[in-house]
Scaffold this active site. Structure first.
Site, PDB file in Angstrom:
ATOM      1  N   ARG A  56      -9.020 -28.553  22.468  1.00  0.00           N
ATOM      2  CA  ARG A  56      -8.573 -27.424  22.919  1.00  0.00           C
ATOM      3  C   ARG A  56      -8.170 -27.509  24.229  1.00  0.00           C
ATOM      4  O   ARG A  56      -8.720 -28.595  24.985  1.00  0.00           O
ATOM      5  CB  ARG A  56      -9.725 -26.351  22.890  1.00  0.00           C
ATOM      6  CG  ARG A  56     -10.069 -25.486  21.784  1.00  0.00           C
ATOM      7  CD  ARG A  56     -11.023 -24.511  21.895  1.00  0.00           C
ATOM      8  NE  ARG A  56     -11.989 -24.349  20.759  1.00  0.00           N
ATOM      9  CZ  ARG A  56     -11.816 -23.562  19.846  1.00  0.00           C
ATOM     10  NH1 ARG A  56     -10.763 -22.671  20.101  1.00  0.00           N
ATOM     11  NH2 ARG A  56     -12.282 -23.382  18.603  1.00  0.00           N
ATOM     12  N   HIS A  77     -44.392  -1.127  33.603  1.00  0.00           N
ATOM     13  CA  HIS A  77     -43.962   0.198  33.230  1.00  0.00           C
ATOM     14  C   HIS A  77     -43.108   0.739  34.427  1.00  0.00           C
ATOM     15  O   HIS A  77     -43.458   0.635  35.532  1.00  0.00           O
ATOM     16  CB  HIS A  77     -45.222   1.022  33.180  1.00  0.00           C
ATOM     17  CG  HIS A  77     -44.973   2.482  32.872  1.00  0.00           C
ATOM     18  ND1 HIS A  77     -44.428   2.936  31.592  1.00  0.00           N
ATOM     19  CD2 HIS A  77     -44.842   3.706  33.806  1.00  0.00           C
ATOM     20  CE1 HIS A  77     -44.335   4.001  31.597  1.00  0.00           C
ATOM     21  NE2 HIS A  77     -44.313   4.518  32.757  1.00  0.00           N
TER      22      HIS A  77
END
Ligand code: NAI
Length: 462
Positions: A35, A441
């Site tokens: 590529r 939390h």
């Protein structure tokens, strides 16, 4: 004398990672890639560009559905498809150039062109033949189209064409409710296309946890995707600008058809080994056309290794990367290892879907006693605040030892959350180990802890 210690054939995630690890281990390394850019399918026409389009189209979805609820008033943005494509191309460019930089940094030679192996210890690229002590084949995979369906990458496309359509189709039919079909189908559904997925089986994402399959399909339907299940696609007829997909329902063999502007064929991929010269070399292949390897990624020909999509196992970039690193370690005389029991799978839709280890279905089939800890994101404060409370975390643990056997997540950031469970599994952790670990939390990760708590005395916020 050999010019190289290792030549890697293929510059995708398997190949480029193998090359970098070989170089880090002091081996003189080259990588063959035909590529224009490094990075293989994943960076050029797979994982990375699809994530760019998934991200952009998700932002649009947020603007259309959730902005107003948060007091963000104004018209939802309109889509400039050309600009969105340019953004995607920039993302590809940045990532592929990054690999080129890493090659230079690690002194890896990029041999530009398509490689073949005239004999063990030699790799030819164009007119030049290089000698090498070891070869790693990392040639990847290509879409496996259905027999009789002609792909033109314009109207009837694979994932490659679907990433670069000239415009957003009005009607799109996706053949196959696997990972590619659902990721790219949801991109176009969010951009306004009417998307119908035609799937041979009665469930989407075959092999996944049954509860996740059902919840996932329900959420995708709510997002506007249509499904025709238990339907075997027979043919696709094309006119100049449209296509007609004909399928037979498995339950009664009745034949039906749907029209589409674009048909995405997403019925799986197959190993790509054309032109390598493996037959002449006598490399043993499996019945499914994969290169056969032993537990050290060695083929039957000494000095030739193979990794990634070209060999057995799930076709996942990260599995290929792990094998690439491990094969490099083996070549360098170290101990390469891949734990195939702890390879996560992620679908990057919204919500994301992630899994690792056993499903309930496989545990039942194995007759293994297990327990389930499940926690809905509805009980997670952060998910509720972010309009992302659809879905759950499901943890499977051994009934007797409490050892984690698998996890299945559908919900926000599932593709990231899964990894604390992967690490726990690598350490042989119990559900209680996770449950006893303090989780910040308010985070989505609390849902993982709550699922672990649910394997014991119970989740707190259930
Ligand atoms: P897949 O194997 O995931 O799904 C193909 C689907 O097509 C299956 O559900 C199958 O039952 C269905 N099908 C086959 N023949 C059919 C027919 N005649 N009519 C109707 N349905 C039919 O394959 P997919 O989605 O093409 O992906 C290929 C590979 O690429 C997979 O191994 C996948 O894991 C990998 N991949 C992974 C990604 C990720 O990890 N996020 C993203 C994209 C691809």
């Amino acid at each position: 004398m050999s010019q190289y210690d290792v030549i890697v054939i293929g510059g995708g995630p398997g190949g480029y990672v193998a090359a970098i690890r070989c170089a880090q281990l002091g081996l003189k390394t080259a990588c063959v890639e035909g590529r224009e850019t490094l990075g293989g399918t994943c960076l050029n026409v797979g994982c990375i560009p699809s994530k760019a389009l998934l991200h952009a189209s998700h932002q649009l979805h947020e603007a259309e559905h959730n902005f107003e609820k948060m007091g963000l008033i104004g018209k939802p943005p309109s889509v400039d498809w050309g600009k969105m494509q340019a953004y995607k191309d920039d993302v590809i460019d940045g990532n592929t150039k990054g690999i080129e930089f890493l090659f230079k940094k690690n002194k890896i030679d990029w041999l530009k062109g398509w490689g073949s192996i005239p004999e063990a210890g030699q790799v030819s690229v164009g007119d030049t033949t290089y000698s090498t002590k070891n070869i790693i084949i990392a040639s990847g995979s290509v879409p496996s189209a259905l027999p009789g369906i002609e792909i033109d990458e314009k109207i009837v496309v694979t994932s490659t064409g679907a990433l670069s359509l000239p415009k957003t189709p009005k009607k799109m039919v996706v053949i196959g409710a696997g990972v590619i079909g659902l990721e790219l189908g949801s991109v176009y559904a969010r951009l306004g296309a009417e998307v119908t997925v035609v799937e041979y089986l009665d469930v989407i994402t075959p092999g996944m946890d049954g509860e996740v399959q059902k919840t996932f399909q329900r959420i995708l339907k709510k997002q506007g995707m249509k499904f025709v299940m238990g339907a075997a696609v027979q043919k696709v007829d094309k006119t100049k600008t449209k296509a007609k997909v004909t399928y037979a329902l498995r339950k009664d063999d009745s034949e039906h058809s749907i029209d589409a502007d674009v048909v995405l064929v997403a019925t799986g991929r197959k190993p790509y080994t054309d032109g390598l010269g493996l037959e002449a070399l006598g490399v043993t292949m499996t019945e499914r056309g994969q290169i056969a390897t032993n537990a050290q990624w060695q083929t039957n020909i000494p000095g030739i290794y193979a990794i990634g999509d070209a060999i057995a196992g799930p076709m996942l970039a990260h599995k290929a990367e792990d094998e690439g690193m491990a094969a490099a370690e083996v070549i360098a005389g170290k101990h390469g290892h891949v734990n195939y029991d702890v390879i996560p799978g992620v679908i990057y839709t919204n919500p994301e879907v992630a899994n690792v280890g056993k499903t309930e279905e496989t545990l039942k089939a194995e007759g293994r006693a297990y327990k389930v800890g499940k926690f809905n994101f509805m009980g997670n404060g952060r998910a509720k605040a972010n309009f992302a409370a659809d879905g759950f975390v499901k943890l499977l643990a051994d009934a007797e030892t409490d050892r984690i056997l698998g996890a299945h997540i559908i919900g926000p950031a599932a593709g990231d959350l899964i990894h604390e469970i992967c690490v726990a599994m690598e350490f042989g952790a119990s559900a209680e180990d996770l449950a006893l670990t303090c989780h910040a939390h308010p985070t989505y990760s609390e849902a993982v802890r709550e699922a672990a708590l649910a394997c014991g005395d119970g989740a707190i916020h259930a």
